[in-house]
Each structure stands twice: as C-alpha cells, then as structure tokens.
Design a protein around this motif. Structure first.
Motif, PDB file in Angstrom:
ATOM      1  N   GLY A  96       0.981  -0.990   0.447  1.00  0.00           N
ATOM      2  CA  GLY A  96       0.383   0.051   0.036  1.00  0.00           C
ATOM      3  C   GLY A  96       0.982   1.229  -0.193  1.00  0.00           C
ATOM      4  O   GLY A  96       0.589   2.401  -0.575  1.00  0.00           O
TER       5      GLY A  96
ATOM      6  N   LEU B 143       3.263   1.853  -1.739  1.00  0.00           N
ATOM      7  CA  LEU B 143       3.446   2.594  -3.103  1.00  0.00           C
ATOM      8  C   LEU B 143       2.655   3.247  -4.317  1.00  0.00           C
ATOM      9  O   LEU B 143       2.881   4.715  -3.967  1.00  0.00           O
ATOM     10  N   TYR B 144       1.438   2.825  -3.208  1.00  0.00           N
ATOM     11  CA  TYR B 144       0.409   4.339  -3.959  1.00  0.00           C
ATOM     12  C   TYR B 144       0.473   5.398  -2.700  1.00  0.00           C
ATOM     13  O   TYR B 144      -0.147   6.344  -3.015  1.00  0.00           O
ATOM     14  N   GLU B 145       0.221   5.151  -1.508  1.00  0.00           N
ATOM     15  CA  GLU B 145       0.860   6.591  -0.760  1.00  0.00           C
ATOM     16  C   GLU B 145       1.956   7.206  -1.321  1.00  0.00           C
ATOM     17  O   GLU B 145       1.611   7.992  -1.657  1.00  0.00           O
ATOM     18  N   ALA B 146       2.933   6.596  -1.102  1.00  0.00           N
ATOM     19  CA  ALA B 146       4.323   7.602  -1.780  1.00  0.00           C
ATOM     20  C   ALA B 146       3.680   8.333  -3.098  1.00  0.00           C
ATOM     21  O   ALA B 146       3.705   9.489  -3.301  1.00  0.00           O
TER      22      ALA B 146
ATOM     23  N   ARG C  14      -4.821   8.864  -9.862  1.00  0.00           N
ATOM     24  CA  ARG C  14      -5.891   7.588  -9.447  1.00  0.00           C
ATOM     25  C   ARG C  14      -5.469   6.890 -11.023  1.00  0.00           C
ATOM     26  O   ARG C  14      -5.195   5.518 -10.770  1.00  0.00           O
TER      27      ARG C  14
ATOM     28  N   GLN D 148      -1.903   5.626 -11.415  1.00  0.00           N
ATOM     29  CA  GLN D 148      -1.388   5.247  -9.603  1.00  0.00           C
ATOM     30  C   GLN D 148      -1.598   3.340 -10.942  1.00  0.00           C
ATOM     31  O   GLN D 148      -0.903   2.827 -10.894  1.00  0.00           O
TER      32      GLN D 148
ATOM     33  N   LEU E 164       3.254  -4.070 -11.513  1.00  0.00           N
ATOM     34  CA  LEU E 164       3.151  -4.488 -10.503  1.00  0.00           C
ATOM     35  C   LEU E 164       2.192  -5.817 -10.893  1.00  0.00           C
ATOM     36  O   LEU E 164       2.556  -7.056 -10.264  1.00  0.00           O
TER      37      LEU E 164
END
Lengths: 327, 291
Positions: free
Chosen positions: A212, A214-217, A225, A228, A236
């Motif tokens: 998670g 990774l999305y945060e960063a 979105r 991402q 991935l």
C-alpha cells in the motif's frame, strides 16, 4: 525460519532400522504420486505417440495395429473439418479468454479499492459459477438462450424499450444457438460467466501483494488515480496477468464440455461449435479411428505448446517473479 | 522499493478510497451489477425446477416459483435412477478426495521436510506434469481402461485420481511455511518413526491446507464430465452430470424434470461452498499462487 540440520542429531537413537527407515521414508512417501504418474500420466503419452503412427480400430485387439508412418498426421492436415475445428477453437479461446480478463481486472481492482469488509462475500458470489458443474451450467444456459421464449431475449427486449439507452440493445430476438454467427459468442458468454470469478481471485491475490505504501508515495508525489493504476498496478500485476492469461490459453484450447453440451454433442449450426477436442473425441468414439485421434492430440499439443512459448516470449520474461515454476 | 518513509501501510488504501466517495460508489455499483449477472442463472435454475416444460418456454418467461416441483421430481425419477446416479458421484468424490488428501499430504511432507538424493529433479518433474494438458490423453486413457477391463468401473476414475501434482505442490508450500522443522526433529528425538511423526505431528497441523485441497478435489470429481463420459456405459453406473446429459439428448426433453435434477446436483455443492468458501478462497490465493 532457522535452518535446522536435516540429518538426525548425533544423540538420537541410531539403530539400523532407524537409519534405514529415515533414509527411505521420503521415497516411499512420494512414490504413490510418481507410480500413478507413470501409469496414468506418462505411459498414456508414450502410448499416444505409438498410436499416432499406427492404424487401428478399437475393439479389434491390439494385434491388428498396422504401422502407417505419418499418414495419420497428413490425414488430419488435409481434413477440412480438422482445420475448421482448430479455427473454431482459436476463435472461442479469444472470444472467451479476452473478456474474462478485461472484466476480472477492474472487478478485482474495485474490490481491492475500498470493499475490504465485504470481500469474502463478494468473492464467493463471483466464484460460484466456477464450482458448479459444466453440465448444470450448460443446461441452464440452454434454456436461457432459447430463441422465442428465452430469458435472455426477453431481458434484452425489455432493455430495448428503455428510452435513449435502449438503442444499445437489439430490438429483434437473437437466435443464440440456432444461427451460425451466434453459436460461438453464445458459448463464449457461458465460459466468460464461468471463469470471471476464478480470474478475479487470481488478480485479487496479485493486487494484495502490492504494498500500500507505493500508492501512498505516489499520491504524495501528486499522481492521479489513473496514473497510479498505469505506473504501479499494471507493472506489478504483470506476473499475475501472465499466469492468468497462460492458464486461459491452455484451457481455451482444450475446450470441450461447454460447446459439447450447448450444441448437444454435434457442434451446432454449421459445426461452428465444434472444437478440436470435440472432434478428437468424435474421431475416436464415433469413427473408431484411434490412430487419427491420437495424431490430432499431438497436433493440438504442438499448437498449445507453440502458443505458450510465444506468450512467454512476449509477456513472460521481464515481468516474471521468482515464484513461477521453471520453464 | 521506495525511499519515502512508510506511513501506516495497513490503512493506506482505505484512506485513499475514503477521500473519493464517487469512485467507491462506482465500485459498489459495478460489483453489484456483476453479482446480479453471476447469480441470475442460479436463480432461474431454481425457478425453472418448479415449472412444467410449457411454462419454462413461454413469454414472458417465469420469474417466480411455480407449483410443478413435485411433478418434475416424479418425472425425473421415472426417467433415470437419479439417486443411484447421485450416489455414484458421491462415492467417487469421497474416495478420490480421501486418497488424494492422504497421498498428497504425505508427498508434500516429504518434499517440504526431507533432504534426499534426487529431490530437486523429482520436484521439477512433478511441476512439469502440471504443464501437460491432460485432455489430450483421452484416447490412450480410454484404451488403457478398456485393456484393464475397467470400463464401467468407478476405479477407472478414482485410482488415477488418488494423488495430484497440484495437491503435493499445495501441501509442500503449506507444510514448508507453516510447520517448524524443530517439531519434526523433536518427534524424532523422542523415538517416533517417520510415519508416526507424519501421523501425529504433521497431519494435525495441516488442517487449513487439507480443507482447501479436499474441497478442490471434491468439486472437481463431483463435476467431472469427460472422464465418466468415456468410462461409464450404463444408466446404473452413470454419475449425476452424465445422467442429466442423457436426459437432454432425448427429442422431447422434459426441461422441468431436467432442471429439477440439475438443481439437486448443484445444491450439495452450494451448501458445501456456503460453509467453506472463505477457507477455500483463502487457501487458493495464499497457498497455491504465492511462493
């Protein structure tokens, strides 16, 4: 986990029997599988190779086999029905394979986005078709597909009468299994319905392996979105996509049960639903030509093998993790 | 992988979605629509099982239960020994599942906990067998069973199904990651034989993985069609799916009876799945696919 010594410790009782049974235990433990594999897995393959170069009518005894060289193979390659079946299989594999993934990925993504609590329930619902027998499914769909009185046509018809959106749906009844052009899409629909849940499960487990943070960063860096999704999720998820597509490909080229039952064993209008495995079964069962059927199996095996290799070269390498089985 | 400091990794996705109620609503809508489409055929299966043929094929089609269930059931039983066929399915599924659980756990244990000569390539061979498309072997399989005189005998299906590469792979993954080797060592030091160690230490600890493998095997066996199609030749030996399929072949199919039979064949699996779906799904996603 700590690496423990695998040889028995010095202080263990080390009688002759102890050593003996310890040394041979693993071989005895794995032998059932390998015995079964040799008898019912490997031996049939070798037997199939032998059969494929012989002419033989089952029931006339093994002594009546006659060596014919590659004639069974050339018989297949000059048989228009074989090519038709191969073409049908390829079309069905694509028509049923592609939508499965195009539907399953967004669904898995949607579950993973914000529905953690309902996840088990939703996954179970989508997984139901996969655990249900193909015979049951095909019988149900056979009635839903009915031309004059089927639920599917009735539903499409009422959707057609909705203002504005209605133009998207046909105004006339579709003769699903009775018209050549619709036989393959109808079969494909059933297969898509059946396997979406399975693929969704694969993708869900792939998505959950993506950390998670990774999305945060990415969010901190200002990624939207969709960015991402493009730059984190898709790359991935690639090993999972590769695995799922490979499984669909291998399964798609072995289609038998759905088209067999939906076309009542015959292949449907214009043989549009006749797959290669169905034709192989017919060649053996109805035409009693075991040699030609065996050669057909090898030809299909070559096609599947070649496609798997191409798929692997195109999509496998760079995205493959270390967890996959060795090639 | 990232150089940014980690902040509350567990809640991250919730936070993201919490900020965007619209996309959450869209997700729910999408999933609900898909769910309805997924369940609809099951719904119509139950509806149709309660209607006579002429009502199933009428316009508009029935969307609620009818009153013909009993007549459909009687008609079903008059056309085939349905309970006998269902029993055949159960017999095969139970035998296959039981033997598969035993042999695959045993094999998985050997691959997970022992070091022995040839282990590497034997396991490689096992994995390779997963890649062989088994459907292609129908013809030799049929001929071998004929030569053995196993046509019309259930053992033609459950004997080859006693162990599977997938099962051994699954059990090895589970045993290797969930059971400490020290436990096995301790049992050995206490003087247990290898098989006793397996029975007393390993088997009690592999419940979750066994549940997954057992369910998968049971469902596969219960739903198998091609195998029984080749092996069974008489009404009395047919499994339920095979018997239902012969009912479809008749020119004037009694669709109400057929649908009633289909529902009766599907319901046991639905019940099993209702109790075990979470375990099955967890086992499939964590055991089989991740390393």
């Amino acid at each position: 986990m700590t690496a423990a010594p695998t040889t028995p410790p010095k202080h263990a009782r080390s009688g002759g029997w102890d050593n003996f049974q310890r040394k041979y235990a693993p071989y005895i433990f794995i032998s059932p599988f390998f015995l079964l594999f040799f008898a019912f897995g490997l031996f049939p393959i070798i037997f199939n190779a032998y059969l494929s170069v012989h002419s033989w009518q089952p029931g006339s005894g093994l002594g009546d086999m006659e060596f014919v060289g590659l004639r069974n193979f050339t018989d297949n390659l000059t048989d228009p029905t074989f090519w038709l079946s191969l073409k049908n299989t390829a079309i069905l594999a694509v028509e049923s394979g592609l939508p499965q993934h195009l539907i399953a990925i967004p669904l898995a993504f949607a579950i993973n986005m914000g529905l953690k609590r309902a996840q088990s329930f939703i996954t179970a619902v989508y997984f139901l078709p996969y655990i249900t027998s193909v015979v049951a499914i095909s019988v149900i769909f056979f009635t839903l597909f009915s031309w004059q009185y089927g639920v599917l046509n009735a539903a499409l018809n009422s959707l057609h009468h909705i203002p504005v959106l209605g133009v998207l749906f046909p105004g006339e009844k579709v003769n699903w299994l009775g018209e050549r052009a619709f036989v393959q899409p109808s079969i494909a629909m059933v297969i898509v319905w059946r396997y979406v849940g399975w693929n969704m499960l694969l993708y869900l487990s792939g998505l959950q392996a993506i950390p998670g943070e990774l999305y945060e960063a990415a969010a901190v860096d200002g990624a939207t979105r969709s960015e991402q999704f493009r730059f984190i999720t898709l790359p991935l998820l690639r090993p999972t996509i590769f695995l799922a597509v490979t499984l669909s490909l291998i399964g798609g080229f072995q289609l038998f049960e759905e088209p067999f039952i939906l076309t009542n064993g015959g292949g449907g209008v214009g043989q549009a639903g006749l797959t290669t495995i169905m034709y192989m079964f017919r060649t053996y069962n109805a035409y009693s030509d075991a040699g030609v059927a065996a050669a057909m199996a090898w030809l299909l095996f070559i096609v599947i093998g070649a496609l798997t290799i191409v798929n692997n070269l195109l999509f496998g390498r760079s995205g493959m993790g270390s967890n996959e089985a060795p090639r | 992988m990232t150089s940014t400091p980690l902040t509350a990794p567990q809640t991250s996705r919730r936070t993201i979605s919490g900020k965007r109620p619209m996309s959450r609503a869209a997700s729910i809508l999408l999933l609900a629509l898909g769910g309805v489409l997924t369940l609809a055929p099951f719904y119509f299966m139950f509806i149709f099982a309660t209607h006579p043929r002429q009502e199933i094929f009428s316009l508009p089609p029935p969307v609620w239960f009818g009153s013909n269930l009993e007549a459909n059931y009687d008609s079903l039983l008059s056309r085939m020994p349905f309970w006998r066929n269902l029993w055949n399915s159960l017999y095969l599924a139970v035998l296959t599942t039981g033997t598969t659980l035993f042999f695959c756990t045993l094999g998985g244990y050997a691959f997970a906990m022992y070091e022995f000569k040839g282990k590497g390539w034997l396991f490689g061979l096992l994995l390779a067998t997963l890649l062989i498309p088994s459907t292609l072997n129908i013809v030799p399989y049929a001929l071998i069973m004929q030569a053995l005189g196993w046509i019309d005998a259930p053992r033609a299906l459950w004997v080859p199904g006693m162990a599977s590469a997938f099962g051994i792979f699954l059990m090895r993954q589970y045993i290797g990651s969930a059971i400490p080797r020290e436990l096995v060592e301790a049992a050995r030091i206490d003087g247990a034989t290898e098989f006793t160690t397996f029975r007393k230490v390993i088997v009690p600890l592999t419940g979750p993985a066994m549940a997954t493998l057992g369910l998968v095997t049971f469902v596969q066996s219960w739903n198998n069609f091609l195998g029984p199609l080749i092996i069974f030749r008489s009404q009395d030996t047919y499994t339920a799916p095979l018997a239902l399929r012969t009912l479809q072949g008749i020119a004037n199919t009694d669709w109400g009876a057929l649908m009633c039979g289909v529902a009766l064949t599907v319901v046991p699996l639905l019940i099993l799945f209702a109790f075990a779906s979470r375990r099955l799904i967890d086992g499939l996603t964590s055991g089989a696919l991740k390393g």
